[in-house]
Design a protein around this motif. Sequence first.
Motif, mmCIF file in Angstrom:
data_model
loop_
_atom_site.group_PDB
_atom_site.id
_atom_site.type_symbol
_atom_site.label_atom_id
_atom_site.label_comp_id
_atom_site.label_asym_id
_atom_site.label_seq_id
_atom_site.Cartn_x
_atom_site.Cartn_y
_atom_site.Cartn_z
ATOM 1 N N ASP A 38 49.672 43.680 27.327
ATOM 2 C CA ASP A 38 50.029 43.453 28.724
ATOM 3 C C ASP A 38 48.796 43.163 29.559
ATOM 4 O OD1 ASP A 38 52.662 45.942 28.689
ATOM 5 O OD2 ASP A 38 52.638 43.819 28.102
ATOM 6 N N LEU A 39 47.703 43.842 29.188
ATOM 7 C CA LEU A 39 46.476 43.660 29.935
ATOM 8 C C LEU A 39 46.008 42.208 29.846
ATOM 9 C CD1 LEU A 39 43.549 46.076 30.044
ATOM 10 C CD2 LEU A 39 43.074 43.720 29.448
ATOM 11 N N LYS A 40 46.093 41.663 28.646
ATOM 12 C CA LYS A 40 45.680 40.266 28.487
ATOM 13 C C LYS A 40 46.617 39.330 29.230
ATOM 14 C CE LYS A 40 43.348 40.869 24.065
ATOM 15 N NZ LYS A 40 43.433 40.665 22.620
ATOM 16 N N GLU A 41 47.900 39.675 29.172
ATOM 17 C CA GLU A 41 48.862 38.796 29.822
ATOM 18 C C GLU A 41 48.761 38.860 31.342
ATOM 19 O OE1 GLU A 41 52.347 38.919 26.407
ATOM 20 O OE2 GLU A 41 52.587 39.999 28.299
ATOM 21 N N SER A 42 48.231 39.977 31.832
ATOM 22 C CA SER A 42 48.134 40.136 33.279
ATOM 23 C C SER A 42 46.848 39.546 33.836
ATOM 24 C CB SER A 42 48.196 41.619 33.641
ATOM 25 O OG SER A 42 49.435 42.152 33.248
ATOM 26 N N GLN A 43 46.088 38.904 32.984
ATOM 27 C CA GLN A 43 44.836 38.339 33.470
ATOM 28 C C GLN A 43 45.130 37.240 34.498
ATOM 29 O OE1 GLN A 43 42.273 36.148 30.724
ATOM 30 N NE2 GLN A 43 40.680 37.645 31.225
ATOM 31 N N ALA A 44 44.387 37.306 35.567
ATOM 32 C CA ALA A 44 44.619 36.333 36.641
ATOM 33 C C ALA A 44 43.299 35.940 37.274
ATOM 34 C CB ALA A 44 45.554 36.923 37.693
ATOM 35 N N THR A 45 43.286 34.720 37.758
ATOM 36 C CA THR A 45 42.114 34.229 38.495
ATOM 37 C C THR A 45 42.459 34.202 39.977
ATOM 38 O OG1 THR A 45 41.453 32.891 36.618
ATOM 39 C CG2 THR A 45 40.489 32.324 38.752
ATOM 40 N N ILE A 46 41.638 34.863 40.732
ATOM 41 C CA ILE A 46 41.884 34.979 42.173
ATOM 42 C C ILE A 46 40.796 34.212 42.902
ATOM 43 C CG2 ILE A 46 42.079 36.585 44.108
ATOM 44 C CD1 ILE A 46 42.628 38.717 41.777
ATOM 45 N N SER A 47 41.197 33.393 43.827
ATOM 46 C CA SER A 47 40.204 32.683 44.652
ATOM 47 C C SER A 47 40.558 32.862 46.119
ATOM 48 C CB SER A 47 40.162 31.195 44.302
ATOM 49 O OG SER A 47 41.319 30.558 44.752
ATOM 50 N N MET A 48 39.541 33.067 46.879
ATOM 51 C CA MET A 48 39.697 33.186 48.337
ATOM 52 C C MET A 48 38.952 32.030 48.995
ATOM 53 S SD MET A 48 39.550 37.191 49.240
ATOM 54 C CE MET A 48 40.625 38.352 48.394
#
Lengths: 461, 334
Positions: free
Chosen positions: A194-204
Amino acid sequence: MSVDEQTKRRDPADEKPSRHSTIMRGVVTPALGIIAIAFIVLGVLNATIWQPTRRIIATATTNSQYVVTDPGVLQVVDSKVRIRVAATNNDARVCLALGSPQDVTGWLGDAGYTRLTGLSSWTELSHRRSASNGKTMDNAVGFSDSDLWSQVVCGEGKAALTTSQGTSGKVLLIDADAGSSQGTDSSSDDATTDLKESQATISMDWTRENLPNYAMPFYFVGGLLIVAAILAASVFAIDPMRRRKKLDESKLKKIEETEMSVMEAFAGAMRPLAGEIRSSFKRNPDSRRRHAHGGASRRSRRSNRTVSAAQQSEEPQVPSTPRVIDVGSKNLVAVQQGSADAMHTSAEGHTHANHVTKVSSTLSNTHSASDSAEETAVISPEELQSYFARFTAETTGSIKKLDDDNGSSKQTVDPAKDDQEAADASDVSDISDTTVEAPQHPYEDIEDPAKEQSTTENGGE
Amino acid sequence: MRKHIGKMAACILAIGLCTSMAACEGQVPQVSAPTSSASASPDLTQAQEKRIRLRILDALEKANKAKDPKGIDEYVGGPQLQIRTSELNIAKASGDLDNKTTIPRQITQTVIPTDSGWPRSIFTITTTTADQQSKRLLVMTQDVAGTNYKLWGVARLFQGAQLPKFAVPTIGSEMGDSSDTGLVFTPESAVSHYADILQNGTSSKYSSDFTSDYFQQDLSKLEQTVQQGMEANNGTQKQTFTAVPGAIKIMRSSDGGDLVVAQIDSVWTRTAGEGRESLPASDDEKALFGNTKATSTIKVTYVNVVAMYVPPAGSGAKVSAVGAERQAIKVEAL
């Protein structure tokens, strides 16, 4: 005050620029000007092509389902920000919500999450994992349906949210996998997948409305340097001794004539140029011959504009239009003295002329050659009248004496010789136009060269 | 050679100066610590309140149309769930929904809490209804962060009732506690005393501490009427009012008083004499009683929601009820 000093002050353009003035105007002023221009150019560059980037985009990659910004992170660059979140799993439901810190904390409960703590650089967001006790959440409502959020956006695989005005104090909560069972703590051992699947890239993405103004300091310094350059070329270029002296005089108010108006200063500055032009048009064989006198040529050229006694004695020989002599501005005493000298020279021959030449060279060495007869006319009308009376009496007396002795007068009986003598006198005046200034007392004949020299030297001082 | 080195040094110096004087992005901004005022901000915006309220009203509207209380528990809670369920059941039985169930969608005022914890309550006052019924005081409560706001209570405001003043929604108001001191009574005590007044009327020892209101007067009239009928049949009737513990929501007003909305349950027992049957006394009771076989005794349970203003101590003011709601929820034949 001596006549020489008066003359010096009256015509500053005739003086040779001091070393101080030369350095200030020739070195310091251009240097300051160049630096000022450089600063202004740097200011323009900072305001244009070197201007700071208006748009700031910072990113971070996280590995947990929930990501929370610390209070103030959303407004760290500008009040308005656009947040984009892209999950590694394109099928994941990604949600972003704005809420108060206490609401977000209440929503998360004991679940683990990642904190976005700020900017580690202009392009990177700093983040930190929070401690988790591994408990699950038991929220009754879905993420996007909660009443806690003032703004909420969801999307498949990615989502974006733009904050509106009045969101200060709000924080952002990101659910990178809102479709999964709520409360799954991705940091637990059995949830590695789940941890790998929850990986996300956030940009502001911020767009700065107020950019830092780096150009203004350059403009300011450039302006100061321009002012400094102007001062260096004007006030600071004046000899310090003279400046102080001028100040003293102005305090005492003894000599009002020393005050120089702007027009006078300008005229004085332009006079050498005008004299150059005039001399180029009026140059005659005599003047050319005058230039041939080596070291005295500069002084002779500069003194062309002055009327020497010898030249004045020459002028009557050339028929011309009637001349009006302003006794207030002409040193008629000096003129008459020049005439007397000429007559005396004709009487005594070339020997006396040599004396005069010697005196004139002495005067030249003491830098008094630039003094003009025109500018030494500081004699009251009463003195002038008494002089005329005495001069007339003496002249009349000498003629009478000659008649009495039955001698032939050299000045009157031999016109040819008179011409020759006048030419000699002219030569004398050519050697030094300013010899007439040397006798400060027009009543004295120049008989003793040593006496003359000492007099002129005193005047030169 | 030395001249060449000098030129090189000058070039390097010039390039270095240009680079140093070239603009940069500036120092990376640091996150400033949150100010203390941020913690005292209102929990919700007005837009959020509106969204919550309309979501609830939409759900109620849907239930009203269906005349079915099924599913309203997701939007309604507390005493209002009992009241609304009863109203919908009555409407289902009678075919008509009482007009008093109408809740206007427009509001005149909302009071948003600033408390960071849970439960939280929003107090909202609506406009009058289209048929000029009085304004409604809505109390919406969120019990925990993981749930949404629910309509906890509705009180129809009395005509001419004076509500205390509250801070504007952008500032928010602090929620009160049932044991708040500095008031004429604590909110909990005030509710209990009011229940005693409802039960005993003017003979209550607390009647002098409360102003008279429409709710007391109507109940008193109704009771007197029923009493007269029962006496004619040699029957008896008794109504008891009990404040429900914990069923109380409080919002502190600007003047230091508390606006209290609380639930008071009442049980009305009527016993007919001379072998007669006790029958329901109103259409609502009939609807609720249905086809149940009547006996000599009938027991009707009511849920009352009372809104009252408890002034600060020393103000010299009395506790005054500003609105109320009453609904029979159960009718039993004993």
